[in-house]
Design an enzyme around this catalytic site. Sequence first.
Site, short mmCIF file in Angstrom:
data_model
loop_
_atom_site.label_atom_id
_atom_site.label_comp_id
_atom_site.label_asym_id
_atom_site.label_seq_id
_atom_site.Cartn_x
_atom_site.Cartn_y
_atom_site.Cartn_z
N GLU A 92 -7.25 -7.55 -6.76
CA GLU A 92 -8.63 -6.99 -6.35
C GLU A 92 -9.04 -6.09 -7.54
OE1 GLU A 92 -8.07 -6.72 -1.54
OE2 GLU A 92 -8.47 -4.86 -2.73
N CYS A 116 3.42 3.33 0.85
CA CYS A 116 2.63 4.28 1.67
C CYS A 116 1.97 3.71 3.08
CB CYS A 116 1.51 4.80 0.83
SG CYS A 116 1.82 5.40 -0.81
N GLY A 164 -1.04 -1.40 -6.64
CA GLY A 164 0.28 -1.33 -7.36
C GLY A 164 0.41 0.24 -7.83
N SER A 196 -4.32 6.83 -11.43
CA SER A 196 -3.86 7.36 -10.56
C SER A 196 -2.31 6.77 -10.15
CB SER A 196 -4.73 7.06 -9.06
OG SER A 196 -3.90 7.47 -8.04
N SER A 219 -1.58 11.01 -5.94
CA SER A 219 -1.81 10.99 -4.69
C SER A 219 -0.70 11.62 -3.86
CB SER A 219 -1.45 9.47 -4.18
OG SER A 219 -2.53 8.69 -4.93
N LEU A 220 -1.14 12.91 -3.46
CA LEU A 220 -0.34 13.73 -2.72
C LEU A 220 -0.46 13.52 -1.14
CD1 LEU A 220 1.37 16.23 -3.34
CD2 LEU A 220 -0.15 17.78 -2.88
N HIS A 221 -1.61 13.69 -0.44
CA HIS A 221 -1.80 13.39 0.79
C HIS A 221 -0.89 14.44 1.82
CE1 HIS A 221 -3.70 10.26 -1.16
NE2 HIS A 221 -2.97 9.59 -1.14
N CYS A 341 -8.20 -0.44 -0.22
CA CYS A 341 -7.36 -1.09 -1.32
C CYS A 341 -6.43 -2.33 -0.78
CB CYS A 341 -6.78 -0.06 -2.23
SG CYS A 341 -5.97 -0.76 -3.67
#
Length: 355
Positions: A92, A116, A164, A196, A219-221, A341
Amino acid sequence: MDKASFYGLTLNQLEAWLIERGQKKSRAVQVWQWVYRKKVMHFSEMTDVNKECVQLLADHFVIATLKEHCRQEAADGTVKFLFQLFDGNLIETVLMRNKFGLSVCVTTQVGCNIGCSFCASGLLKKKRDLTSGEIVEQIMKVEQYLDQENQEERVSHVVVMGIGEPLDNFVNLIDFLLIIKEHNGLAIAARRITVSTSGLADRIVEFADTNLQVNLAISLHAPNNELRSRIMKINRVFSIEQIMQAVDYYLSKTNRRITLEYILLKDMNDSSQHALELAELIGDRKKNVNVNLIPYNPVDEHSQYQRSELEAMRTFYDILKKNGIHCSKRLEHGTDIDAACGQLRSKQIKEARQK
């Protein structure tokens, strides 16, 4: 694929390759401009390039390797492309329209192994890394789309946030960045490029040492290890403490601000307590850290997660701001198409299997 993609060469690599074969170094810039500025699709179109050089390139390289499998266009002008690689795999790429210009989100791997638990990209495991040429060609395909639509706009910003883990494809990522930054070609400024990562601490350190001056987003989240390990398996390998140590190194080495990405998940990581924990985690780094709050795009296969309520998002944002944290909310693009995504890719593969 019998021949390599021309898009995979940095300008320095092209110069060395031509010199080794008896060609003048100056031909490299000449060829480069034909490919990246005039966007030729065949070497034979380079009318003022030495015929011997043209034949040499044609014998060893191809320009186009990606085919458009399908695309979705949203009401806000966002375009999601599904490209087919030479080996049949699908990836994509997304074109997003912003007030500041046109941004393209590129993919770096076929599938993803980071795992994730909220993400559509990880529904299909990693098959292979993309070559630097396959990553570059995503931008070129978008440029060609703009030309076909008679749109005079050009791609001005690049985000490496597609399918990825970019830092898991490190060498090809670096070549890609060198290629798109080259002033003789696409000339995309470093400050307009963002990479990222899910938090590969060792690679963050290595990335800082490249001194490429592009932006880095992590990317912590989640603000603590217990919660982050539940929603991101990578935290079992690289803890939050290890990530923040890498952040400190990055900040000291590059003197550039870093972004912490935080997807807000309803009743999971969006409470006032979580916001306070995040502010405490950032601590004295607040002058050099920006938190990007991201509304969640629901995925059918991950029905346990829902988008946070608007009031919870506002409260989370306000708590960070009151604690002196630079904070922003990501603009949403393409909400009326497969916005998440990896969602379009997994949907197309699922449909193909059912036929």
